[in-house]
Design a protein around this motif. Structure first.
Motif, PDB file in Angstrom:
ATOM      1  N   ASP A  57       0.830  -1.206   0.000  1.00  0.00           N
ATOM      2  CA  ASP A  57       0.000   0.000   0.000  1.00  0.00           C
ATOM      3  C   ASP A  57       0.865   1.257   0.000  1.00  0.00           C
ATOM      4  OD1 ASP A  57      -2.374  -1.426  -0.071  1.00  0.00           O
ATOM      5  OD2 ASP A  57      -2.704  -1.322   2.098  1.00  0.00           O
ATOM      6  N   ALA A  58       1.955   1.230   0.757  1.00  0.00           N
ATOM      7  CA  ALA A  58       2.866   2.378   0.793  1.00  0.00           C
ATOM      8  C   ALA A  58       3.494   2.607  -0.577  1.00  0.00           C
ATOM      9  CB  ALA A  58       3.958   2.157   1.847  1.00  0.00           C
ATOM     10  N   SER A  59       3.936   1.527  -1.220  1.00  0.00           N
ATOM     11  CA  SER A  59       4.561   1.688  -2.540  1.00  0.00           C
ATOM     12  C   SER A  59       3.530   2.163  -3.565  1.00  0.00           C
ATOM     13  CB  SER A  59       5.249   0.400  -2.999  1.00  0.00           C
ATOM     14  OG  SER A  59       4.329  -0.634  -3.209  1.00  0.00           O
ATOM     15  N   TYR A  60       2.302   1.662  -3.463  1.00  0.00           N
ATOM     16  CA  TYR A  60       1.221   2.123  -4.347  1.00  0.00           C
ATOM     17  C   TYR A  60       1.003   3.627  -4.179  1.00  0.00           C
ATOM     18  CZ  TYR A  60      -3.599   3.590  -5.061  1.00  0.00           C
ATOM     19  OH  TYR A  60      -4.713   4.327  -5.381  1.00  0.00           O
TER      20      TYR A  60
ATOM     21  N   GLU B  97      -5.767   6.238  -3.277  1.00  0.00           N
ATOM     22  CA  GLU B  97      -6.934   5.938  -2.432  1.00  0.00           C
ATOM     23  C   GLU B  97      -6.537   6.184  -0.982  1.00  0.00           C
ATOM     24  OE1 GLU B  97      -8.495   1.983  -2.952  1.00  0.00           O
ATOM     25  OE2 GLU B  97      -8.085   2.069  -5.097  1.00  0.00           O
ATOM     26  N   LEU B  98      -7.394   6.871  -0.251  1.00  0.00           N
ATOM     27  CA  LEU B  98      -7.080   7.260   1.118  1.00  0.00           C
ATOM     28  C   LEU B  98      -6.817   6.043   2.016  1.00  0.00           C
ATOM     29  CD1 LEU B  98      -6.682   9.538   3.140  1.00  0.00           C
ATOM     30  CD2 LEU B  98      -9.155   9.470   3.572  1.00  0.00           C
ATOM     31  N   SER B  99      -7.623   5.003   1.887  1.00  0.00           N
ATOM     32  CA  SER B  99      -7.455   3.836   2.758  1.00  0.00           C
ATOM     33  C   SER B  99      -6.090   3.185   2.556  1.00  0.00           C
ATOM     34  CB  SER B  99      -8.570   2.813   2.528  1.00  0.00           C
ATOM     35  OG  SER B  99      -8.537   2.335   1.200  1.00  0.00           O
ATOM     36  N   ARG B 100      -5.642   3.109   1.311  1.00  0.00           N
ATOM     37  CA  ARG B 100      -4.334   2.501   1.046  1.00  0.00           C
ATOM     38  C   ARG B 100      -3.197   3.428   1.464  1.00  0.00           C
ATOM     39  NH1 ARG B 100      -3.875  -0.529  -4.487  1.00  0.00           N
ATOM     40  NH2 ARG B 100      -2.088  -1.382  -3.363  1.00  0.00           N
ATOM     41  N   LEU B 101      -3.400   4.718   1.297  1.00  0.00           N
ATOM     42  CA  LEU B 101      -2.414   5.691   1.757  1.00  0.00           C
ATOM     43  C   LEU B 101      -2.225   5.577   3.268  1.00  0.00           C
ATOM     44  CD1 LEU B 101      -0.629   8.263   1.535  1.00  0.00           C
ATOM     45  CD2 LEU B 101      -2.749   9.571   1.691  1.00  0.00           C
ATOM     46  N   ILE B 102      -3.323   5.529   3.991  1.00  0.00           N
ATOM     47  CA  ILE B 102      -3.249   5.433   5.456  1.00  0.00           C
ATOM     48  C   ILE B 102      -2.650   4.103   5.878  1.00  0.00           C
ATOM     49  CG2 ILE B 102      -4.651   5.294   7.557  1.00  0.00           C
ATOM     50  CD1 ILE B 102      -6.441   7.469   6.276  1.00  0.00           C
ATOM     51  N   SER B 103      -3.034   3.021   5.230  1.00  0.00           N
ATOM     52  CA  SER B 103      -2.460   1.709   5.537  1.00  0.00           C
ATOM     53  C   SER B 103      -0.942   1.723   5.358  1.00  0.00           C
ATOM     54  CB  SER B 103      -3.085   0.635   4.635  1.00  0.00           C
ATOM     55  OG  SER B 103      -2.369  -0.574   4.733  1.00  0.00           O
ATOM     56  N   GLY B 104      -0.494   2.272   4.242  1.00  0.00           N
ATOM     57  CA  GLY B 104       0.946   2.347   3.989  1.00  0.00           C
ATOM     58  C   GLY B 104       1.655   3.239   4.987  1.00  0.00           C
ATOM     59  N   ALA B 105       1.041   4.372   5.313  1.00  0.00           N
ATOM     60  CA  ALA B 105       1.642   5.292   6.276  1.00  0.00           C
ATOM     61  C   ALA B 105       1.755   4.649   7.655  1.00  0.00           C
ATOM     62  CB  ALA B 105       0.821   6.583   6.356  1.00  0.00           C
ATOM     63  N   ILE B 106       0.718   3.939   8.082  1.00  0.00           N
ATOM     64  CA  ILE B 106       0.738   3.277   9.388  1.00  0.00           C
ATOM     65  C   ILE B 106       1.806   2.182   9.416  1.00  0.00           C
ATOM     66  CG2 ILE B 106      -0.577   1.731  10.908  1.00  0.00           C
ATOM     67  CD1 ILE B 106      -3.056   3.443  10.188  1.00  0.00           C
ATOM     68  N   THR B 107       1.902   1.409   8.350  1.00  0.00           N
ATOM     69  CA  THR B 107       2.901   0.336   8.299  1.00  0.00           C
ATOM     70  C   THR B 107       4.306   0.904   8.386  1.00  0.00           C
ATOM     71  OG1 THR B 107       1.423  -1.078   7.018  1.00  0.00           O
ATOM     72  CG2 THR B 107       3.773  -1.598   6.939  1.00  0.00           C
ATOM     73  N   LEU B 108       4.598   1.928   7.584  1.00  0.00           N
ATOM     74  CA  LEU B 108       5.934   2.521   7.632  1.00  0.00           C
ATOM     75  C   LEU B 108       6.198   3.170   8.984  1.00  0.00           C
ATOM     76  CD1 LEU B 108       6.440   4.073   4.088  1.00  0.00           C
ATOM     77  CD2 LEU B 108       7.457   2.000   5.035  1.00  0.00           C
ATOM     78  N   ASP B 109       5.183   3.801   9.568  1.00  0.00           N
ATOM     79  CA  ASP B 109       5.352   4.404  10.891  1.00  0.00           C
ATOM     80  C   ASP B 109       5.665   3.333  11.934  1.00  0.00           C
ATOM     81  OD1 ASP B 109       5.121   6.812  12.688  1.00  0.00           O
ATOM     82  OD2 ASP B 109       3.591   5.513  13.586  1.00  0.00           O
ATOM     83  N   THR B 110       4.985   2.200  11.844  1.00  0.00           N
ATOM     84  CA  THR B 110       5.229   1.101  12.782  1.00  0.00           C
ATOM     85  C   THR B 110       6.671   0.610  12.656  1.00  0.00           C
ATOM     86  OG1 THR B 110       2.920   0.421  12.708  1.00  0.00           O
ATOM     87  CG2 THR B 110       4.515  -1.235  13.431  1.00  0.00           C
ATOM     88  N   LEU B 111       7.129   0.399  11.435  1.00  0.00           N
ATOM     89  CA  LEU B 111       8.502  -0.054  11.228  1.00  0.00           C
ATOM     90  C   LEU B 111       9.502   1.027  11.636  1.00  0.00           C
ATOM     91  CD1 LEU B 111       8.054  -1.918   7.832  1.00  0.00           C
ATOM     92  CD2 LEU B 111       8.332  -2.938  10.107  1.00  0.00           C
ATOM     93  N   PHE B 112       9.163   2.284  11.403  1.00  0.00           N
ATOM     94  CA  PHE B 112       9.999   3.408  11.812  1.00  0.00           C
ATOM     95  C   PHE B 112      10.183   3.393  13.329  1.00  0.00           C
ATOM     96  CE2 PHE B 112      10.297   7.890  13.166  1.00  0.00           C
ATOM     97  CZ  PHE B 112      11.389   8.319  12.435  1.00  0.00           C
ATOM     98  N   ARG B 113       9.091   3.201  14.054  1.00  0.00           N
ATOM     99  CA  ARG B 113       9.152   3.187  15.527  1.00  0.00           C
ATOM    100  C   ARG B 113       9.914   1.975  16.055  1.00  0.00           C
ATOM    101  NH1 ARG B 113       5.724   7.038  17.701  1.00  0.00           N
ATOM    102  NH2 ARG B 113       4.395   8.019  16.156  1.00  0.00           N
ATOM    103  N   ARG B 114       9.952   0.906  15.288  1.00  0.00           N
ATOM    104  CA  ARG B 114      10.743  -0.288  15.663  1.00  0.00           C
ATOM    105  C   ARG B 114      12.206  -0.140  15.255  1.00  0.00           C
ATOM    106  NH1 ARG B 114       6.830  -5.109  13.400  1.00  0.00           N
ATOM    107  NH2 ARG B 114       5.080  -4.712  14.790  1.00  0.00           N
ATOM    108  N   ARG B 115      12.531   1.004  14.653  1.00  0.00           N
ATOM    109  CA  ARG B 115      13.874   1.273  14.144  1.00  0.00           C
ATOM    110  C   ARG B 115      14.291   0.247  13.089  1.00  0.00           C
ATOM    111  NH1 ARG B 115      14.094   4.881  17.819  1.00  0.00           N
ATOM    112  NH2 ARG B 115      14.912   5.070  19.836  1.00  0.00           N
TER     113      ARG B 115
END
Length: 118
Positions: free
Chosen positions: A34-37, A49-67
């Motif tokens: 979703d992030a790459s899309y 699409e907003l839902s895919r944008l948010i899904s991708g943003a949340i996933t990258l944010d989660t991985l970002f917070r896990r360093r």
């Protein structure tokens, strides 16, 4: 004293821990796609699409917070966070090229995650 299992809980489909790991890997894989899309859409000058944008943003944010992201992918996380907040990014040619490059890098990360690589 809480009840604990000494051995992983087994079902006829495998361990619960194994299923959870596969489910988490699948969620991360889907979120990365979703992030790459979303970045591909921005690179093409379209609004994702907003839902895919948010899904991708949340996933990258989660991985970002896990360093778990390098500097480029941290940048991608911040770009998608901004896109989710503002709903439209206005990128020049260099910004669109950067978004396309980050989308490719995220797809490579997604493929590594689905294979079980760190």
């Amino acid at each position: 004293m809480p009840f604990t299992h000494k051995h992983p809980v087994q079902s006829h489909h495998g361990t619960i821990e194994g299923k959870t790991e596969v489910a988490n890997r699948t969620r991360i894989y889907t979120g990365l796609l979703d992030a790459s899309y979303a970045l591909d859409e921005h690179a093409a000058g379209r609004v994702p699409e907003l839902s895919r944008l948010i899904s991708g943003a949340i996933t990258l944010d989660t991985l970002f917070r896990r360093r778990a992201l390098d500097a480029d992918l941290q940048d991608a996380a911040l770009i998608l966070e901004r896109a989710a907040r503002e709903s439209q990014l206005y990128l020049d040619a260099a910004g669109k090229a950067r978004a396309a490059t980050l989308a490719d890098k995220i797809r490579r990360l997604a493929n590594n995650k689905v294979k079980g690589d760190p």
